[in-house]
Write a protein that holds these residues in place. Structure first.
Motif, short mmCIF file in Angstrom:
data_model
loop_
_atom_site.label_atom_id
_atom_site.label_comp_id
_atom_site.label_asym_id
_atom_site.label_seq_id
_atom_site.Cartn_x
_atom_site.Cartn_y
_atom_site.Cartn_z
N UNK A 260 9.12 15.74 4.66
CA UNK A 260 9.52 15.21 3.35
C UNK A 260 9.99 13.76 3.38
N UNK A 261 9.96 13.13 4.54
CA UNK A 261 10.61 11.83 4.68
C UNK A 261 9.61 10.76 5.11
N UNK A 262 9.88 9.53 4.68
CA UNK A 262 9.10 8.41 5.17
C UNK A 262 9.80 7.84 6.40
N UNK A 263 9.44 6.63 6.78
CA UNK A 263 9.98 6.08 8.03
C UNK A 263 11.27 5.29 7.84
N UNK A 264 11.85 5.33 6.64
CA UNK A 264 13.20 4.80 6.44
C UNK A 264 14.22 5.80 6.99
N UNK A 265 15.39 5.32 7.37
CA UNK A 265 16.39 6.23 7.94
C UNK A 265 17.75 6.05 7.27
N UNK A 266 17.73 5.72 5.96
CA UNK A 266 19.02 5.50 5.29
C UNK A 266 19.47 6.71 4.48
N UNK A 267 18.64 7.79 4.48
CA UNK A 267 18.99 9.05 3.79
C UNK A 267 19.29 8.87 2.30
N UNK A 268 18.73 7.84 1.71
CA UNK A 268 18.83 7.64 0.27
C UNK A 268 17.51 8.06 -0.38
N UNK A 269 17.42 7.89 -1.71
CA UNK A 269 16.21 8.32 -2.42
C UNK A 269 14.94 7.64 -1.89
N UNK A 270 15.08 6.37 -1.42
CA UNK A 270 13.88 5.69 -0.93
C UNK A 270 13.46 6.15 0.46
N UNK A 271 14.13 7.18 1.01
CA UNK A 271 13.70 7.78 2.27
C UNK A 271 12.70 8.90 2.05
N UNK A 272 12.57 9.37 0.80
CA UNK A 272 11.62 10.44 0.52
C UNK A 272 10.19 9.91 0.63
N UNK A 273 9.33 10.74 1.14
CA UNK A 273 7.92 10.36 1.29
C UNK A 273 7.21 10.37 -0.07
N UNK A 274 6.46 9.30 -0.33
CA UNK A 274 5.67 9.19 -1.55
C UNK A 274 4.22 8.96 -1.16
N UNK A 275 3.35 9.87 -1.58
CA UNK A 275 1.93 9.74 -1.25
C UNK A 275 1.35 8.46 -1.85
N UNK A 276 1.75 8.15 -3.08
CA UNK A 276 1.22 6.96 -3.74
C UNK A 276 1.61 5.69 -2.98
N UNK A 277 2.89 5.61 -2.58
CA UNK A 277 3.36 4.43 -1.84
C UNK A 277 2.64 4.33 -0.49
N UNK A 278 2.42 5.47 0.17
CA UNK A 278 1.75 5.47 1.46
C UNK A 278 0.30 5.02 1.32
N UNK A 279 -0.38 5.45 0.27
CA UNK A 279 -1.77 5.05 0.06
C UNK A 279 -1.87 3.55 -0.25
N UNK A 280 -0.93 3.06 -1.01
CA UNK A 280 -0.91 1.62 -1.31
C UNK A 280 -0.71 0.81 -0.03
N UNK A 281 0.18 1.31 0.84
CA UNK A 281 0.42 0.64 2.12
C UNK A 281 -0.83 0.68 2.99
N UNK A 282 -1.53 1.83 3.00
CA UNK A 282 -2.74 1.97 3.80
C UNK A 282 -3.81 0.97 3.38
N UNK A 283 -3.94 0.75 2.07
CA UNK A 283 -4.92 -0.22 1.59
C UNK A 283 -4.54 -1.63 2.04
N UNK A 284 -3.26 -1.98 1.93
CA UNK A 284 -2.81 -3.31 2.39
C UNK A 284 -3.06 -3.49 3.89
N UNK A 285 -2.75 -2.45 4.66
CA UNK A 285 -2.92 -2.53 6.10
C UNK A 285 -4.39 -2.61 6.49
N UNK A 286 -5.24 -1.93 5.74
CA UNK A 286 -6.68 -1.99 6.01
C UNK A 286 -7.21 -3.40 5.76
N UNK A 287 -6.77 -4.01 4.67
CA UNK A 287 -7.21 -5.38 4.36
C UNK A 287 -6.76 -6.35 5.44
N UNK A 288 -5.51 -6.21 5.92
CA UNK A 288 -5.00 -7.09 6.95
C UNK A 288 -5.75 -6.89 8.27
#
Length: 361
Positions: A260-288
């Motif tokens: 349920x968690x992304x790679x942040x470790x601050x245990x706040x709301x922005x630590x929850x995994x978001x499929x949409x955010x991950x997909x957006x990051x994957x596209x950026x990383x692919x372009x780079x």
């Protein structure tokens, strides 16, 4: 669940959208045997059923946490689609599905050894190497009905003399670690940016040594914060009574796929995994990633003597990707989609062999 069905679905997505796709793939004999085993297929379906039941119990346990509930529903839907694809779309026969995409030109399948040995350790036992290569070739024929052009050396393990055995079985090329080429007695004029050959005309491609660090280095792609944290799974974090629907009675803990968690470790709301955010990051990383390949190839084109093309062969360990990067297959899809608009051609090694007998020795 993490690699082979998603890969086939990626080919399907790209085919529907008319996106060019070329990928070399190694399906070892042991894997092919397992994938074709009806008992293993039934065990896999049972595993998926247990995952769904575990997810349903997790909905009850986490009903007060809307972020986790959203993740659970996404995971259950993902598993249900895997089950549907495996049974109805691919008829439990993933090998045939890969063969179909091989015939369509999307994937080039390479043969490999019967088991995952490190060949240089057996360089003084030629009969062992021959048996390994022959076993792999027989398994490949059984699964796909033909002899491939490429042979994959497990762990890219090479030692002078091995090429004689590989060539004797009818293979045209293999891929080496870049150091095997750059540290050779006769350093190729074009370095790793153009294929070369051995004395017996086995063609050698060298892999791009920078890929490993780009992916897994200290600032590597897989460490991007939006990606799913593969080290936090409820299979290791919850009490055993919460996992009895999934784990066996012996109480051995292993990954359930509910993370349920992304790679942040601050245990706040922005630590929850978001499929949409991950997909957006994957596209950026692919372009780079593609941008860096284009820059490197352009520089190589200025410095080398090649007149027809310069090449970079990028190799990826499927097991390492699976263990470290949930979004890896989606990232590959982003690579192919991005490449359509970039000044770069993605090709298989087999498509670069037209000058096999004129290559530098």
């Amino acid at each position: 669940s993490e690699t082979y069905i998603p890969l086939l679905n990626m080919f399907d997505n790209l085919e529907k959208d008319d996106i060019p796709c070329k990928m070399g793939l190694v399906l070892p004999p042991l894997l092919c045997t397992l994938l074709e085993d009806s008992e293993i297929q039934d065990m896999y379906l049972d595993y998926l059923e247990k995952q769904i039941l575990l997810g349903q119990s997790e909905i009850e346990r986490c009903k007060e946490d809307s972020f986790i509930i959203e993740n659970i529903h996404c995971k259950i839907k993902e598993v249900e689609l895997l089950k549907l694809d495996f049974v109805e779309k691919y008829n439990k026969n993933l090998i045939k599905a890969f063969a179909d995409y091989m015939n369509k030109g999307y994937v080039e399948l390479l043969a490999t050894c019967g088991t995952d040995i490190f060949i240089p350790h057996f360089s003084d036992m030629k009969e062992v190497i021959s048996a390994q290569i022959e076993t792999g070739l027989h398994a490949y024929r059984e699964a796909f009905g033909e002899i491939p052009d490429g042979f994959w050396l497990p762990e890219l393990g090479y030692r002078p003399g091995i090429e004689k055995i590989i060539k004797a079985y009818g293979f045209t090329y293999t891929i080496l670690d870049s150091r095997s080429v750059l540290l050779s007695d006769n350093i190729p004029t074009n370095g790793i940016f153009y294929p070369v050959r051995t004395e017996n005309f086995l063609v050698l491609f060298a892999n791009d040594f920078s890929v490993e660090n780009e992916l897994y280095g200290e600032d590597g792609i897989v460490h991007s914060l939006p990606y799913r944290n593969e080290n936090r799974d409820i299979g290791f974090e919850l009490p055993m009574e919460n996992l009895k629907l999934f784990l066996d009675e012996k109480g051995i803990r292993y990954s359930t796929g509910y993370k349920y968690w992304n790679r942040c470790f601050n245990n706040q709301n922005n630590s929850y995994y978001s499929i949409e955010a991950a997909k957006e990051q994957a596209m950026q990383d692919a372009k780079m990633f593609l941008k860096r390949r284009v820059e490197k190839l352009n520089k190589a084109a200025e410095l080398t003597t090649s007149e027809d093309f310069v090449t970079l062969v990028c190799t990826f360990d499927a097991g390492k990707l699976k263990d470290n990067w949930h979004e890896a297959i989606y990232w590959f899809e982003c690579l192919f989609r991005t490449a359509k608009t970039e000044p770069i051609n993605i090709a298989t090694c087999n498509e670069m062999l037209s000058r096999q007998y004129q290559l530098e020795k």
